[in-house]
Design a protein around this motif. Sequence first.
Motif, mmCIF file in Angstrom:
data_model
loop_
_atom_site.group_PDB
_atom_site.id
_atom_site.type_symbol
_atom_site.label_atom_id
_atom_site.label_comp_id
_atom_site.label_asym_id
_atom_site.label_seq_id
_atom_site.Cartn_x
_atom_site.Cartn_y
_atom_site.Cartn_z
ATOM 1 N N GLY A 123 35.340 4.629 -13.686
ATOM 2 C CA GLY A 123 36.678 5.155 -13.863
ATOM 3 C C GLY A 123 37.482 4.365 -14.883
ATOM 4 N N ASP A 124 38.789 4.588 -14.901
ATOM 5 C CA ASP A 124 39.646 3.889 -15.860
ATOM 6 C C ASP A 124 40.600 2.951 -15.129
ATOM 7 N N VAL A 125 41.362 2.187 -15.906
ATOM 8 C CA VAL A 125 42.245 1.180 -15.317
ATOM 9 C C VAL A 125 43.263 1.802 -14.358
ATOM 10 N N PRO A 126 43.982 2.879 -14.745
ATOM 11 C CA PRO A 126 44.957 3.455 -13.806
ATOM 12 C C PRO A 126 44.308 3.878 -12.488
ATOM 13 N N TYR A 127 43.093 4.423 -12.554
ATOM 14 C CA TYR A 127 42.427 4.849 -11.321
ATOM 15 C C TYR A 127 42.136 3.651 -10.423
ATOM 16 N N ARG A 128 41.591 2.584 -11.011
ATOM 17 C CA ARG A 128 41.270 1.412 -10.199
ATOM 18 C C ARG A 128 42.528 0.811 -9.569
ATOM 19 N N VAL A 163 50.461 -14.010 8.816
ATOM 20 C CA VAL A 163 50.190 -14.202 7.387
ATOM 21 C C VAL A 163 51.367 -13.649 6.593
ATOM 22 N N GLU A 164 51.490 -14.145 5.375
ATOM 23 C CA GLU A 164 52.492 -13.626 4.442
ATOM 24 C C GLU A 164 51.876 -12.459 3.682
ATOM 25 N N LEU A 165 52.459 -11.285 3.807
ATOM 26 C CA LEU A 165 51.946 -10.108 3.113
ATOM 27 C C LEU A 165 52.407 -10.138 1.663
ATOM 28 N N LEU A 166 51.485 -9.917 0.742
ATOM 29 C CA LEU A 166 51.768 -10.028 -0.694
ATOM 30 C C LEU A 166 51.824 -8.626 -1.296
ATOM 31 N N ALA A 167 53.009 -8.065 -1.326
ATOM 32 C CA ALA A 167 53.168 -6.696 -1.824
ATOM 33 C C ALA A 167 53.363 -6.640 -3.323
ATOM 34 N N ASP A 168 53.780 -7.748 -3.935
ATOM 35 C CA ASP A 168 54.153 -7.713 -5.346
ATOM 36 C C ASP A 168 53.119 -8.358 -6.262
ATOM 37 N N ARG A 169 52.013 -8.859 -5.728
ATOM 38 C CA ARG A 169 51.002 -9.449 -6.597
ATOM 39 C C ARG A 169 50.372 -8.356 -7.463
ATOM 40 N N PRO A 170 50.097 -8.644 -8.734
ATOM 41 C CA PRO A 170 49.571 -7.614 -9.634
ATOM 42 C C PRO A 170 48.143 -7.217 -9.279
ATOM 43 N N MET A 171 47.775 -5.990 -9.647
ATOM 44 C CA MET A 171 46.385 -5.553 -9.597
ATOM 45 C C MET A 171 45.708 -6.104 -10.844
ATOM 46 N N LEU A 202 35.199 -5.876 -10.238
ATOM 47 C CA LEU A 202 35.713 -5.129 -11.382
ATOM 48 C C LEU A 202 37.235 -5.107 -11.385
ATOM 49 N N ALA A 203 37.837 -5.162 -10.204
ATOM 50 C CA ALA A 203 39.290 -5.242 -10.077
ATOM 51 C C ALA A 203 39.594 -5.798 -8.692
ATOM 52 N N VAL A 225 43.605 3.012 -6.588
ATOM 53 C CA VAL A 225 42.757 2.791 -5.415
ATOM 54 C C VAL A 225 43.140 1.491 -4.716
ATOM 55 N N LEU A 226 43.310 0.421 -5.489
ATOM 56 C CA LEU A 226 43.650 -0.870 -4.896
ATOM 57 C C LEU A 226 45.051 -0.857 -4.289
ATOM 58 N N GLY A 227 45.983 -0.214 -4.971
ATOM 59 C CA GLY A 227 47.346 -0.144 -4.441
ATOM 60 C C GLY A 227 47.398 0.575 -3.109
#
Length: 317
Positions: free
Chosen positions: A191-196, A216-224, A148-149, A199-201
């Motif tokens: 739930g809604d988009v902001p909630y998901r 590994v290269e940590l990916l902090a800026d990839r979009p949800m 779902l996300a 949670v993922l962030g």
Amino acid sequence: MTIPPQPPQAPEHRARPAGWVSTGLSWRDGRAVLGAARGAQVHERAVAPGVEVGWLLGGPRRCVGAWLAGATERTPCPHHAVIDPGGGATQCPACQSVDRGLALARDQILDDGRTYLLYLAWFGEGLLKVGLTAEQRGDSRLLEQGALAYAFTARGALPAVRRAELTVAASGLARERYKSRIKTEQWWSHGDVPYRRTVLGDARARAHRLLDGHAVELLADRPMVDHVERYGLAGGAPEAYREIAGLADGAVLAGRLRAPVGRHLFLDQTDGSGPLLLDTRLLTGWTLSPVTGRGSEGLVLQERLRPPEPDTQEALF
């Protein structure tokens, strides 16, 4: 690499099936396609909401072959093996033993020179999954799983990303797999988009702390990335539907497609009896012939109803 021989089978098992044999549903470049094969010929059809389909299923159900290492197309099963008509497996044991994707999932490939992405995928409340996918596949694996996300979390060579996956799973932050039924039960309420995204962030930030020092290269800026609207689930799954639990020789599967959800398809019925839900893995291996003017029949169905909302009112006494 070749597919090893199987024990001798009865002649009817070796006969090449007539017609087009379903190879299931896959996602590529953000598009869902249903595949079918006839010998070396391959046919694909885009899956889109509103499309009318009608198939007569012919048996026996047969193995669809394997993806061999280095191959760009599926190799047909040389044994034309018959498989369980109601089982989840779509390959015979011989093809399973050489299939590249299964070998990767079973940790039988230590490294293949490709770059991999570690992801965190959200399937519903409390259902966070960690996994990996080849970078060249983009988000196809996430779409096929019905996430779902999701958020890509780290990047690197296969051995390093696999160790990162195991580290996150061992921490209890996320699991490596969930059964299909557990996922589909979350479609009614998610739930809604902001909630998901929240949670993922939060989960990704925790995963990065766990992976500090990993190669590994940590990916902090990839979009949800959110798939709920793409799947047609913004308002949840239908209040009631019937899930296809089994197919058989001579069955008819027909209806109007809704948006695909992972490898699942909702088909609205012309008689108004409510939608059917098909896990296309059950369709894989059956010979399909087009039919028109016929309703679905010969299917094993199970009723699915939206569960009641929990009673949050405090007791008076």
